[in-house]
Enzyme design. Structure first.
Site, PDB file in Angstrom:
ATOM      1  N   CYS A 289     -75.119 -76.008 -36.704  1.00  0.00           N
ATOM      2  CA  CYS A 289     -75.371 -77.119 -35.783  1.00  0.00           C
ATOM      3  C   CYS A 289     -74.801 -76.636 -34.462  1.00  0.00           C
ATOM      4  O   CYS A 289     -75.216 -75.589 -33.967  1.00  0.00           O
ATOM      5  CB  CYS A 289     -74.765 -78.425 -36.278  1.00  0.00           C
ATOM      6  SG  CYS A 289     -73.105 -78.317 -36.957  1.00  0.00           S
ATOM      7  N   SER A 290     -73.827 -77.333 -33.891  1.00  0.00           N
ATOM      8  CA  SER A 290     -73.204 -76.821 -32.667  1.00  0.00           C
ATOM      9  C   SER A 290     -71.878 -76.166 -33.014  1.00  0.00           C
ATOM     10  O   SER A 290     -71.673 -74.983 -32.815  1.00  0.00           O
ATOM     11  CB  SER A 290     -73.000 -77.952 -31.663  1.00  0.00           C
ATOM     12  OG  SER A 290     -72.490 -77.441 -30.454  1.00  0.00           O
ATOM     13  N   ALA A 291     -70.962 -76.945 -33.621  1.00  0.00           N
ATOM     14  CA  ALA A 291     -69.675 -76.368 -34.034  1.00  0.00           C
ATOM     15  C   ALA A 291     -69.759 -75.757 -35.425  1.00  0.00           C
ATOM     16  O   ALA A 291     -68.930 -74.943 -35.804  1.00  0.00           O
ATOM     17  CB  ALA A 291     -68.592 -77.446 -34.014  1.00  0.00           C
ATOM     18  N   GLY A 292     -70.745 -76.166 -36.205  1.00  0.00           N
ATOM     19  CA  GLY A 292     -70.927 -75.574 -37.533  1.00  0.00           C
ATOM     20  C   GLY A 292     -70.042 -76.157 -38.621  1.00  0.00           C
ATOM     21  O   GLY A 292     -69.745 -75.499 -39.603  1.00  0.00           O
ATOM     22  N   ILE A 293     -69.623 -77.425 -38.449  1.00  0.00           N
ATOM     23  CA  ILE A 293     -68.815 -78.053 -39.502  1.00  0.00           C
ATOM     24  C   ILE A 293     -69.310 -79.446 -39.894  1.00  0.00           C
ATOM     25  O   ILE A 293     -69.256 -79.811 -41.053  1.00  0.00           O
ATOM     26  CB  ILE A 293     -67.306 -78.126 -39.141  1.00  0.00           C
ATOM     27  CG1 ILE A 293     -67.082 -78.913 -37.857  1.00  0.00           C
ATOM     28  CG2 ILE A 293     -66.693 -76.745 -39.069  1.00  0.00           C
ATOM     29  CD1 ILE A 293     -65.620 -79.169 -37.531  1.00  0.00           C
ATOM     30  N   ARG A 295     -72.617 -81.577 -39.141  1.00  0.00           N
ATOM     31  CA  ARG A 295     -73.955 -81.625 -39.724  1.00  0.00           C
ATOM     32  C   ARG A 295     -74.180 -80.451 -40.676  1.00  0.00           C
ATOM     33  O   ARG A 295     -74.828 -80.585 -41.710  1.00  0.00           O
ATOM     34  CB  ARG A 295     -74.997 -81.629 -38.593  1.00  0.00           C
ATOM     35  CG  ARG A 295     -74.958 -82.926 -37.804  1.00  0.00           C
ATOM     36  CD  ARG A 295     -75.856 -82.888 -36.599  1.00  0.00           C
ATOM     37  NE  ARG A 295     -75.201 -82.313 -35.428  1.00  0.00           N
ATOM     38  CZ  ARG A 295     -75.731 -82.348 -34.206  1.00  0.00           C
ATOM     39  NH1 ARG A 295     -76.901 -82.904 -34.009  1.00  0.00           N
ATOM     40  NH2 ARG A 295     -75.090 -81.825 -33.193  1.00  0.00           N
ATOM     41  N   GLN A 333     -67.416 -83.761 -41.127  1.00  0.00           N
ATOM     42  CA  GLN A 333     -66.426 -83.948 -40.076  1.00  0.00           C
ATOM     43  C   GLN A 333     -65.964 -85.381 -39.866  1.00  0.00           C
ATOM     44  O   GLN A 333     -64.877 -85.616 -39.377  1.00  0.00           O
ATOM     45  CB  GLN A 333     -67.115 -83.445 -38.807  1.00  0.00           C
ATOM     46  CG  GLN A 333     -66.267 -83.172 -37.632  1.00  0.00           C
ATOM     47  CD  GLN A 333     -67.175 -82.780 -36.482  1.00  0.00           C
ATOM     48  OE1 GLN A 333     -68.312 -82.390 -36.689  1.00  0.00           O
ATOM     49  NE2 GLN A 333     -66.676 -82.896 -35.283  1.00  0.00           N
TER      50      GLN A 333
END
Length: 358
Positions: A289-293, A295, A333
């Site tokens: 996703c963006s941070a990868g945690i 979604r 998250q």
């Protein structure tokens, strides 16, 4: 109005904090009235819906995101590790359906489960800030890539079934394609828009063709489905040629409530089908996703849990969350995301039992 904005905040992503002076918000109430917050300009402590604080060091360059909602940024202490190794709550189909509707029980379970973030002070990697989108979300010690990447086991300890990673930045596009080639990845699942109020991910693929790190990337086809677009690429390197599918799921970021479970479930099932058709020599599926945690964690957990439900007839969402967090802090998250995963699995179980009745 500010409070209303927070309430309807994107269920499946958190907004980055702007690069401005930061404050210590010392109020611990769940729905704090912003007018009564006691604010002092020291480091950022965010407590939203939990009395566990999150402190972000904002002195060095690089963008940070607040991982509130019970997130904890601290060294990986023994008790947290122990909790994550032992956490389990097996649910039968009937228990799963009632649990999915029990917001209070899910909130209690979510906030009891340690986030297990890595302390940035434990790291001394060269170029870390340049390579990582959020400097509070760092690569695990046992990764081979400098940019924020983690291999994740699949269902039944299937080795390295997934790679969870941040959305590539302009500085990591080359690293990203090298990883795709090196790991023989057949599929990329992208669950973010390029921009959501600010940049979330670089457009790392070409419109037609491009070469990164000696890898020729050519777009073969683009198909637009209701909730995602599918791009098929050909990758060429050293006279070897491979096919790669990218599922770009664009309908997730705007979801404000967990009543949109079907599109995620359909994507998980579509990716599973594509996975089965991939060559036997294929490596892990990349999810970002963006941070990868957030979604990313939801997608991987849902994928693992669908297999568990099919195979064993029960699910253990807590255990899967704990196992993911042992490897990568902050996976799944927010509490809303945790509830959402329960909704998706509940929907899947109803589909399964409906099919078997027929």
């Amino acid at each position: 109005n500010e409070e209303k904005k927070h309430g309807s905040q994107d269920l499946l992503d958190l907004d980055p904090v702007p690069q401005t002076p930061v404050f210590d918000i010392t109020d611990t109430r769940t729905e704090a009235d912003s007018a009564t917050l006691t604010v002092t300009p020291v480091g950022l402590q965010e407590r939203r819906g939990s009395n566990v604080s999150l402190t972000l060091d904002m002195c060095t360059p690089g963008c940070t995101e607040p991982y509130g909602y019970g997130a904890q940024l601290s060294p990986r202490d023994q008790s947290a590790q122990e909790y994550l190794r032992q956490g389990t709550h097996v649910l039968t189909p009937a228990q799963l359906h009632s649990r999915a509707m029990d917001d209070q029980a899910l909130q209690a379970e979510f906030y009891e489960t340690p986030m297990n973030f890595v302390d940035p002070k434990e790291y001394n990697y060269p170029g870390l800030v340049r390579k990582n989108r959020y400097k509070t979300i760092l690569p695990s010690e046992h990764t081979t890539h400098t940019a924020d990447v983690l291999r994740v086991q699949g269902y039944d300890d299937e080795e390295q079934a997934y790679i969870a990673t941040q959305g590539p930045t302009v500085n990591t596009v080359g690293d990203f394609w090298r990883m795709v080639w090196q790991e023989r990845c057949p599929i990329i699942v992208m669950i973010t828009n390029l921009e959501e109020k600010n940049e979330k991910c670089a457009e790392y693929w070409p419109e037609d063709a491009v070469t990164h790190e000696g890898i020729e990337i050519t777009v073969v086809s683009v198909t637009q489905e209701d909730d995602y677009s599918l791009r098929v690429f050909t990758l060429k390197h050293d006279r070897e040629e491979r096919s790669l599918r990218q599922y770009w799921y664009t309908s997730w970021p705007d979801q404000k409530t967990p009543d949109k479970a079907p599109p995620l479930l359909e994507l998980v099932q579509e990716v599973e089908r594509a996975r089965e058709e991939a060559p036997p020599s294929s490596g892990p599926t990349i999810v970002h996703c963006s941070a990868g945690i957030g979604r990313t964690g939801c997608f991987i957990a849902t994928s693992i849990l669908c297999k568990q439900l099919r195979t064993e007839g029960v699910v253990d969402i807590l255990r899967t969350t704990c196992q993911l967090r042992l490897d990568r802090g902050g996976m799944i998250q927010t509490c809303e995301q945790y509830q959402f995963v329960h909704h998706v699995l509940s929907l899947y179980e109803k589909q399964l039992s409906h099919t078997s009745e027929e």
